[in-house]
Scaffold this motif. Structure first.
Motif, PDB file in Angstrom:
ATOM      1  N   THR A  46     -15.062  13.292  17.440  1.00 24.97           N
ATOM      2  CA  THR A  46     -14.728  14.986  18.139  1.00 24.97           C
ATOM      3  C   THR A  46     -13.513  15.460  17.552  1.00 24.97           C
ATOM      4  N   SER A  47     -13.900  16.496  16.956  1.00 24.36           N
ATOM      5  CA  SER A  47     -12.866  17.388  16.311  1.00 24.36           C
ATOM      6  C   SER A  47     -12.286  18.645  17.133  1.00 24.36           C
ATOM      7  N   THR A  48     -11.114  18.706  17.279  1.00 23.13           N
ATOM      8  CA  THR A  48     -10.412  19.946  18.118  1.00 23.13           C
ATOM      9  C   THR A  48      -9.620  20.670  17.128  1.00 23.13           C
ATOM     10  N   ARG A  49      -9.827  21.895  16.687  1.00 23.55           N
ATOM     11  CA  ARG A  49      -8.876  22.714  16.084  1.00 23.55           C
ATOM     12  C   ARG A  49      -7.377  22.681  16.769  1.00 23.55           C
ATOM     13  N   VAL A  50      -6.173  22.415  16.099  1.00 18.32           N
ATOM     14  CA  VAL A  50      -5.003  22.567  16.334  1.00 18.32           C
ATOM     15  C   VAL A  50      -4.218  23.536  15.187  1.00 18.32           C
ATOM     16  N   PRO A  51      -3.047  24.221  15.748  1.00 19.88           N
ATOM     17  CA  PRO A  51      -2.222  24.933  14.670  1.00 19.88           C
ATOM     18  C   PRO A  51      -1.809  24.043  13.787  1.00 19.88           C
ATOM     19  N   LEU A  52      -1.752  24.175  12.478  1.00 24.23           N
ATOM     20  CA  LEU A  52      -0.949  23.264  11.487  1.00 24.23           C
ATOM     21  C   LEU A  52       0.362  22.950  11.865  1.00 24.23           C
ATOM     22  N   ASP A  53       1.081  23.647  12.460  1.00 24.68           N
ATOM     23  CA  ASP A  53       2.699  23.274  12.695  1.00 24.68           C
ATOM     24  C   ASP A  53       2.646  22.302  14.126  1.00 24.68           C
ATOM     25  N   ARG A  54       1.445  21.841  14.668  1.00 25.21           N
ATOM     26  CA  ARG A  54       1.365  21.322  15.627  1.00 25.21           C
ATOM     27  C   ARG A  54       0.607  19.669  15.339  1.00 25.21           C
ATOM     28  N   LEU A  55       0.511  19.653  14.221  1.00 20.71           N
ATOM     29  CA  LEU A  55      -0.459  18.537  13.874  1.00 20.71           C
ATOM     30  C   LEU A  55       0.429  17.282  13.842  1.00 20.71           C
ATOM     31  N   ASP A  56       0.176  16.172  14.640  1.00 25.47           N
ATOM     32  CA  ASP A  56       0.686  14.934  15.203  1.00 25.47           C
ATOM     33  C   ASP A  56       0.722  14.190  13.721  1.00 25.47           C
ATOM     34  N   TRP A  58       2.307  14.871  11.072  1.00 25.40           N
ATOM     35  CA  TRP A  58       2.446  15.795   9.873  1.00 25.40           C
ATOM     36  C   TRP A  58       3.506  16.728  10.050  1.00 25.40           C
ATOM     37  N   ALA A  59       4.200  17.239   8.956  1.00 25.21           N
ATOM     38  CA  ALA A  59       5.367  18.184   8.996  1.00 25.21           C
ATOM     39  C   ALA A  59       5.432  19.033   8.085  1.00 25.21           C
ATOM     40  N   VAL A  60       5.792  20.330   8.336  1.00 28.85           N
ATOM     41  CA  VAL A  60       5.882  21.699   7.658  1.00 28.85           C
ATOM     42  C   VAL A  60       7.225  21.599   7.010  1.00 28.85           C
ATOM     43  N   THR A  64       9.522  25.134   1.758  1.00 32.33           N
ATOM     44  CA  THR A  64       8.607  25.493   0.854  1.00 32.33           C
ATOM     45  C   THR A  64       7.162  25.768   1.890  1.00 32.33           C
ATOM     46  N   GLY A  65       7.029  25.283   3.212  1.00 32.88           N
ATOM     47  CA  GLY A  65       6.193  25.501   3.900  1.00 32.88           C
ATOM     48  C   GLY A  65       4.861  24.618   3.679  1.00 32.88           C
ATOM     49  N   ASN A  66       5.204  23.546   2.633  1.00 29.36           N
ATOM     50  CA  ASN A  66       4.129  22.473   2.424  1.00 29.36           C
ATOM     51  C   ASN A  66       3.776  21.551   3.440  1.00 29.36           C
ATOM     52  N   LEU A  67       2.552  21.191   3.487  1.00 28.69           N
ATOM     53  CA  LEU A  67       2.386  20.221   4.783  1.00 28.69           C
ATOM     54  C   LEU A  67       2.009  18.661   4.171  1.00 28.69           C
ATOM     55  N   ALA A  68       3.014  17.816   4.909  1.00 28.75           N
ATOM     56  CA  ALA A  68       3.059  16.411   4.299  1.00 28.75           C
ATOM     57  C   ALA A  68       2.955  15.577   5.638  1.00 28.75           C
ATOM     58  N   HIS A  69       2.335  14.189   5.278  1.00 26.45           N
ATOM     59  CA  HIS A  69       2.274  13.173   6.090  1.00 26.45           C
ATOM     60  C   HIS A  69       3.631  12.883   6.223  1.00 26.45           C
ATOM     61  N   VAL A  70       4.263  12.270   7.699  1.00 27.47           N
ATOM     62  CA  VAL A  70       5.481  11.803   7.704  1.00 27.47           C
ATOM     63  C   VAL A  70       5.738  10.533   6.986  1.00 27.47           C
TER      64      VAL A  70
END
Length: 487
Positions: A46-56, A58-60, A64-70
């Motif tokens: 089950t997939s639910t859309r969430v804002p990119l800056d609220r991904l558990d 992951w950090a923005v 740079t605004g780059n998205l990377a895993h913690v």
């Protein structure tokens, strides 16, 4: 038409051909259906859309605004600035997935009653549009199989991490989508356990002949991208497919089988093909520079996603996933969601009774070495139609306007569901009588299947879309995919 090879197999191409011509194996059609139904009950996401800056997890990046895993592993979504002097579009920028680690895509094979079978997995990915798809025995990134996520171990991984003592039929690093990944590659492996005790079969795995897999390859969204690319790397090149083909086979299947024979006539020698590819890599100039994700031109953050200002290409979105039957039960991640269904097509023609495919030396910004051989046409229609005709891919009209009788293969298949959300491509094989002069089209050449298979023994010559079409064409030797997916 169901075909069955009756001659004994000795060489690897003969064993592969026999398996491709044997529509029934240790798993009966009803057993397969029961097994697949069980996989779909056990494996759900089950997939639910969430804002990119609220991904558990992951950090923005603040600057740079780059998205990377913690953890610093898995992958990073960053920007790419691309310049191609002299091209129809000389400059653009885009988000891209930077995943430098090399994953494993592996298939175990073994003979049962003298027929080679593949151990396939019923696997669900969060981006799949239909749940479970038929996958390789092992399909894992390095971060996954080293268990960075803290999840369960991966069955059968030991055969591929340490294949010493087992017979290896294929072992080669291949690229993934050069438009979406930055120099991404996976280790494609086929390990043969013939003569060894069969390993225990876990509940989400089953043994199928190549003919059974080929039949599934002709149905919509059933065989996943990772299994297709591994199948294309099999040493399916020799006189055996044509020699083993029963007399009732059609003319087109026979032309495909002859195309697998390394002794068959070719338009260009292998040395000429290699020189042509090297020339294309030298002739085409491209500069791809990593840039901050928040500085891309014509891309913007909107409603928690990254979108193109014209609504084209793809969207970068966040998903929160809950999964049954996976190594990890819950996680979040960014995904690329393409706009529209892709199109990848081979134009094919018979040369002295031998099927040749028109391949394109295609430049993509994320490739390791500038150019790889691609389908005749590879695009997403929504990006070109409507639009300036001079920007449309060569031969697009020849594919779209082909009469029904010329379409030899037509099926919609999913791309990799671990990074792409509902990414689907219509794969076509269209027969033509028209020739193409290399002087007029220097980036196109007619190649038989055995030359493509020869290139697939080495890394970074044939792109992932063309590898799917190679697997599709091989399926037509036994008629497994012919006419399938017409609707």
């Amino acid at each position: 038409m169901s075909l069955t090879a009756t001659r004994p197999a000795s060489t690897d191409p003969a064993r592969i051909a026999v398996s491709a011509l044997t529509p029934s194996g240790v798993t009966s059609p009803q057993d397969y259906l029961d097994w697949y139904d069980g996989c779909t009950r056990r494996n759900r996401t089950t997939s639910t859309r969430v804002p990119l800056d609220r991904l558990d997890g992951w950090a923005v990046h603040r600057e740079t605004g780059n998205l990377a895993h913690v953890s610093g592993r898995f992958f990073v979504v960053e920007g790419l600035d691309v310049r191609r002097p002299g091209a129809a579009v000389e400059h653009w920028s885009q988000p891209i997935i930077n995943q430098p680690e090399v994953g494993i895509l592996g298939v175990l094979v073994r003979e049962f009653d003298g027929v080679l079978h593949c151990l396939v997995q019923g696997k669900v990915e969060p981006g799949n549009c239909n749940g479970v798809q038929i996958s390789p025995t092992v399909q894992a990134t390095r971060s996954n199989y080293t268990r960075v996520h803290g999840g369960r171990s991966i069955p059968y991984l030991e055969y591929f991490r340490d294949p010493v003592g087992h017979r290896v039929l294929a072992d080669v690093r291949q690229s993934e989508q050069g438009a979406w990944f930055l120099q991404k590659r996976n280790r494609n492996m086929v390990v043969d356990l013939t003569g060894e005790p069969a390993p225990p079969v876990h509940e989400d795995f089953c043994w199928l002949t190549l003919a059974q897999v080929h039949a599934l390859l002709g149905t919509t969204d059933t065989v996943n991208m990772d299994l297709r690319t591994v199948l294309s790397c099999l040493p399916f090149a020799g006189p055996e497919p044509a020699a083993l083909l029963p007399g009732g086979a059609g003319e087109f299947s026979a032309a495909v089988a002859r195309s697998c024979d390394e002794a068959a006539p070719t338009r260009h020698t292998s040395a000429e093909v290699l020189s042509w590819i090297t020339g294309a890599r030298t002739r085409h100039e491209i500069t791809a520079t990593r840039v901050p994700l928040n500085q891309l031109e014509r891309w913007t953050h909107r409603d928690g996603e990254i979108v193109h200002e014209a609504g084209r290409h793809y969207t970068v979105r966040g998903l929160e996933i809950v999964a049954d039957g996976r190594e990890v039960a819950r996680w979040s991640q960014p995904m690329f969601a393409p706009v529209g269904t892709g199109l990848s097509a081979f134009l094919v023609r018979r040369v002295d009774g031998v099927l040749h495919a028109l391949v394109h030396a295609r430049v993509e910004p994320g490739l390791m070495d500038v150019v790889e051989l691609a389908p005749t046409v590879q695009c997403t229609l929504e990006n070109y139609v409507p639009g300036p005709r001079e920007l449309r891919p060569a031969f697009l009209d020849a594919v779209l306007d082909a009469p029904a009788g010329a379409v030899r293969y037509d099926v919609v298949l999913s791309e990799e569901g671990g990074r792409f959300d509902h990414a689907r491509v219509r794969y076509l094989v269209v027969e033509t009588d028209e020739d193409v002069d290399p002087a007029d089209r220097p980036d196109h050449r007619w190649l038989p299947l055995h030359q493509l298979v020869g290139l697939l023994r080495h890394s970074h010559y044939v792109n992932v879309q063309a590898r799917t079409l190679v697997a599709c064409l091989h399926s037509l030797v036994g008629g497994g995919g012919a006419g399938a997916g017409r609707g």
